[in-house]
Design a protein around this motif. Structure first.
Motif, PDB file in Angstrom:
ATOM      1  N   LYS A 127       0.838  -1.215   0.000  1.00 45.72           N
ATOM      2  CA  LYS A 127       0.000   0.000   0.000  1.00 45.72           C
ATOM      3  C   LYS A 127       0.861   1.248   0.000  1.00 45.72           C
ATOM      4  O   LYS A 127       0.585   2.207  -0.725  1.00 45.72           O
ATOM      5  CB  LYS A 127      -0.894   0.023   1.246  1.00 45.72           C
ATOM      6  CG  LYS A 127      -2.252  -0.506   1.059  1.00 45.72           C
ATOM      7  CD  LYS A 127      -3.078  -0.276   2.313  1.00 45.72           C
ATOM      8  CE  LYS A 127      -4.117  -1.360   2.408  1.00 45.72           C
ATOM      9  NZ  LYS A 127      -4.876  -1.347   3.626  1.00 45.72           N
ATOM     10  N   LEU A 128       1.889   1.243   0.827  1.00 46.90           N
ATOM     11  CA  LEU A 128       2.784   2.402   0.893  1.00 46.90           C
ATOM     12  C   LEU A 128       3.506   2.616  -0.439  1.00 46.90           C
ATOM     13  O   LEU A 128       3.676   3.754  -0.877  1.00 46.90           O
ATOM     14  CB  LEU A 128       3.789   2.240   2.030  1.00 46.90           C
ATOM     15  CG  LEU A 128       3.221   2.382   3.429  1.00 46.90           C
ATOM     16  CD1 LEU A 128       4.275   1.992   4.478  1.00 46.90           C
ATOM     17  CD2 LEU A 128       2.734   3.807   3.683  1.00 46.90           C
ATOM     18  N   CYS A 129       3.932   1.529  -1.079  1.00 45.29           N
ATOM     19  CA  CYS A 129       4.582   1.654  -2.394  1.00 45.29           C
ATOM     20  C   CYS A 129       3.626   2.311  -3.382  1.00 45.29           C
ATOM     21  O   CYS A 129       4.011   3.192  -4.156  1.00 45.29           O
ATOM     22  CB  CYS A 129       5.021   0.290  -2.912  1.00 45.29           C
ATOM     23  SG  CYS A 129       6.447  -0.384  -2.046  1.00 45.29           S
ATOM     24  N   ASP A 130       2.386   1.880  -3.342  1.00 39.85           N
ATOM     25  CA  ASP A 130       1.372   2.448  -4.231  1.00 39.85           C
ATOM     26  C   ASP A 130       1.174   3.929  -3.930  1.00 39.85           C
ATOM     27  O   ASP A 130       1.224   4.772  -4.821  1.00 39.85           O
ATOM     28  CB  ASP A 130       0.060   1.689  -4.076  1.00 39.85           C
ATOM     29  CG  ASP A 130      -0.994   2.130  -5.076  1.00 39.85           C
ATOM     30  OD1 ASP A 130      -0.656   2.295  -6.265  1.00 39.85           O
ATOM     31  OD2 ASP A 130      -2.154   2.305  -4.677  1.00 39.85           O
ATOM     32  N   ASN A 131       0.992   4.272  -2.662  1.00 40.11           N
ATOM     33  CA  ASN A 131       0.714   5.655  -2.277  1.00 40.11           C
ATOM     34  C   ASN A 131       1.906   6.579  -2.474  1.00 40.11           C
ATOM     35  O   ASN A 131       1.741   7.734  -2.848  1.00 40.11           O
ATOM     36  CB  ASN A 131       0.268   5.723  -0.815  1.00 40.11           C
ATOM     37  CG  ASN A 131      -1.090   5.125  -0.594  1.00 40.11           C
ATOM     38  OD1 ASN A 131      -1.902   5.041  -1.509  1.00 40.11           O
ATOM     39  ND2 ASN A 131      -1.349   4.673   0.618  1.00 40.11           N
ATOM     40  N   LYS A 140      10.829   6.971  -7.224  1.00 35.50           N
ATOM     41  CA  LYS A 140      10.242   8.314  -7.256  1.00 35.50           C
ATOM     42  C   LYS A 140      11.048   9.205  -8.191  1.00 35.50           C
ATOM     43  O   LYS A 140      12.271   9.120  -8.259  1.00 35.50           O
ATOM     44  CB  LYS A 140      10.230   8.928  -5.851  1.00 35.50           C
ATOM     45  CG  LYS A 140       9.173   8.377  -4.954  1.00 35.50           C
ATOM     46  CD  LYS A 140       9.192   9.098  -3.631  1.00 35.50           C
ATOM     47  CE  LYS A 140       7.845   9.754  -3.461  1.00 35.50           C
ATOM     48  NZ  LYS A 140       7.701  10.399  -2.161  1.00 35.50           N
ATOM     49  N   ASN A 141      10.348  10.068  -8.889  1.00 35.80           N
ATOM     50  CA  ASN A 141      10.983  10.922  -9.892  1.00 35.80           C
ATOM     51  C   ASN A 141      12.143  11.740  -9.336  1.00 35.80           C
ATOM     52  O   ASN A 141      13.163  11.893  -9.990  1.00 35.80           O
ATOM     53  CB  ASN A 141       9.939  11.826 -10.548  1.00 35.80           C
ATOM     54  CG  ASN A 141       8.964  11.036 -11.399  1.00 35.80           C
ATOM     55  OD1 ASN A 141       9.354  10.120 -12.104  1.00 35.80           O
ATOM     56  ND2 ASN A 141       7.688  11.377 -11.322  1.00 35.80           N
ATOM     57  N   ALA A 142      12.017  12.251  -8.126  1.00 38.17           N
ATOM     58  CA  ALA A 142      13.066  13.082  -7.532  1.00 38.17           C
ATOM     59  C   ALA A 142      14.348  12.298  -7.232  1.00 38.17           C
ATOM     60  O   ALA A 142      15.405  12.894  -7.025  1.00 38.17           O
ATOM     61  CB  ALA A 142      12.553  13.736  -6.246  1.00 38.17           C
ATOM     62  N   TYR A 143      14.272  10.961  -7.224  1.00 38.83           N
ATOM     63  CA  TYR A 143      15.426  10.128  -6.873  1.00 38.83           C
ATOM     64  C   TYR A 143      15.974   9.331  -8.056  1.00 38.83           C
ATOM     65  O   TYR A 143      16.837   8.483  -7.886  1.00 38.83           O
ATOM     66  CB  TYR A 143      15.046   9.175  -5.738  1.00 38.83           C
ATOM     67  CG  TYR A 143      14.807   9.912  -4.439  1.00 38.83           C
ATOM     68  CD1 TYR A 143      15.859  10.218  -3.590  1.00 38.83           C
ATOM     69  CD2 TYR A 143      13.534  10.331  -4.090  1.00 38.83           C
ATOM     70  CE1 TYR A 143      15.644  10.914  -2.415  1.00 38.83           C
ATOM     71  CE2 TYR A 143      13.307  11.026  -2.917  1.00 38.83           C
ATOM     72  CZ  TYR A 143      14.370  11.314  -2.085  1.00 38.83           C
ATOM     73  OH  TYR A 143      14.154  12.006  -0.920  1.00 38.83           O
ATOM     74  N   ASN A 158      -1.277  -1.035  -9.618  1.00 41.21           N
ATOM     75  CA  ASN A 158      -1.620  -0.344  -8.388  1.00 41.21           C
ATOM     76  C   ASN A 158      -1.470  -1.332  -7.240  1.00 41.21           C
ATOM     77  O   ASN A 158      -1.020  -2.453  -7.431  1.00 41.21           O
ATOM     78  CB  ASN A 158      -3.043   0.230  -8.463  1.00 41.21           C
ATOM     79  CG  ASN A 158      -4.071  -0.864  -8.699  1.00 41.21           C
ATOM     80  OD1 ASN A 158      -3.821  -2.040  -8.484  1.00 41.21           O
ATOM     81  ND2 ASN A 158      -5.245  -0.459  -9.148  1.00 41.21           N
ATOM     82  N   TYR A 159      -1.892  -0.916  -6.058  1.00 38.80           N
ATOM     83  CA  TYR A 159      -1.735  -1.716  -4.855  1.00 38.80           C
ATOM     84  C   TYR A 159      -2.280  -3.128  -5.013  1.00 38.80           C
ATOM     85  O   TYR A 159      -1.625  -4.106  -4.682  1.00 38.80           O
ATOM     86  CB  TYR A 159      -2.408  -0.979  -3.688  1.00 38.80           C
ATOM     87  CG  TYR A 159      -2.832  -1.867  -2.558  1.00 38.80           C
ATOM     88  CD1 TYR A 159      -1.883  -2.380  -1.685  1.00 38.80           C
ATOM     89  CD2 TYR A 159      -4.162  -2.202  -2.374  1.00 38.80           C
ATOM     90  CE1 TYR A 159      -2.268  -3.203  -0.650  1.00 38.80           C
ATOM     91  CE2 TYR A 159      -4.547  -3.014  -1.341  1.00 38.80           C
ATOM     92  CZ  TYR A 159      -3.596  -3.518  -0.473  1.00 38.80           C
ATOM     93  OH  TYR A 159      -3.967  -4.330   0.539  1.00 38.80           O
ATOM     94  N   ASN A 218      10.800   7.204   4.341  1.00 40.10           N
ATOM     95  CA  ASN A 218       9.890   7.263   3.198  1.00 40.10           C
ATOM     96  C   ASN A 218      10.345   6.274   2.137  1.00 40.10           C
ATOM     97  O   ASN A 218      11.535   6.178   1.843  1.00 40.10           O
ATOM     98  CB  ASN A 218       9.865   8.669   2.588  1.00 40.10           C
ATOM     99  CG  ASN A 218       9.259   9.674   3.529  1.00 40.10           C
ATOM    100  OD1 ASN A 218       8.145   9.497   3.993  1.00 40.10           O
ATOM    101  ND2 ASN A 218      10.007  10.724   3.834  1.00 40.10           N
ATOM    102  N   ILE A 219       9.390   5.557   1.555  1.00 44.74           N
ATOM    103  CA  ILE A 219       9.714   4.656   0.456  1.00 44.74           C
ATOM    104  C   ILE A 219       9.935   5.500  -0.792  1.00 44.74           C
ATOM    105  O   ILE A 219       9.070   6.281  -1.186  1.00 44.74           O
ATOM    106  CB  ILE A 219       8.585   3.642   0.222  1.00 44.74           C
ATOM    107  CG1 ILE A 219       8.435   2.729   1.446  1.00 44.74           C
ATOM    108  CG2 ILE A 219       8.862   2.805  -1.035  1.00 44.74           C
ATOM    109  CD1 ILE A 219       7.263   1.783   1.385  1.00 44.74           C
TER     110      ILE A 219
END
Length: 161
Positions: free
Chosen positions: A25-29, A87-90, A44-45, A63-64
């Motif tokens: 769920k966290l990966c999805d969110n 994540k795009n920023a990483y 998705n989740y 944070n994941i």
């Protein structure tokens, strides 16, 4: 939990773990929704939980920031990459490479190859898999995806790192 020198932590979670569903769920969110908005992400989740046997996550400051979901695919004896996302920023920080390296360790322990399907327009993922030693099948298995395979060297084989 494993740490590398970049202050990122990596965890491998099996689907039998009590934490598995919550981490999916966290990966999805935290990752999938952001990537979907920008890059057209896929699962998705529900898909991550339904199709995955392993989850590799990258964490920074609780944070994941990236993950890889993997499935034991008995039809061809492989560990299949269901989804990988950062994540795009990483991006461009070698997180995807390290996540794939973690998947290689699982495959080595299980003595299985790793397979993945990558959309033909997803040049970044194609470059990632190729840089990690995957072999691209230039024949599209569908009108949209290339198949990739990574053959694991067996324990004791020359050249194994």
């Amino acid at each position: 939990m494993e740490k590398n020198n970049s202050n990122f932590e990596y965890m491998i979670i099996e689907s039998s773990s009590e934490m598995f569903e919550e981490l999916c769920k966290l990966c999805d969110n935290e990752v999938v929704i952001e990537n979907h908005k920008k890059n057209g992400g896929t699962l998705n989740y529900t898909g991550i939980v339904s199709y995955s046997d392993y989850l590799i996550i990258c964490v920074k400051d609780n944070n994941i920031i990236g993950f890889n979901s993997l499935m034991n695919r008995d039809i061809d004896g492989s560990i299949y990459v269901v989804q990988i996302a950062v994540k795009n920023a990483y991006k461009k920080m070698r997180i995807g490479t390290e996540i794939i390296n973690q998947a290689k360790e699982i495959a080595l322990q299980k003595q299985r190859k790793i397979t993945a399907d990558v959309r033909k327009y997803n040049k970044a993922s194609q470059a990632l898999f190729e840089s990690c030693g995957f072999i691209k099948n230039n024949n599209l298995y569908s009108s949209e995806c290339y198949s990739y395979v990574y053959y694991q060297k067996k324990y004791g084989e020359k050249g194994l790192k």
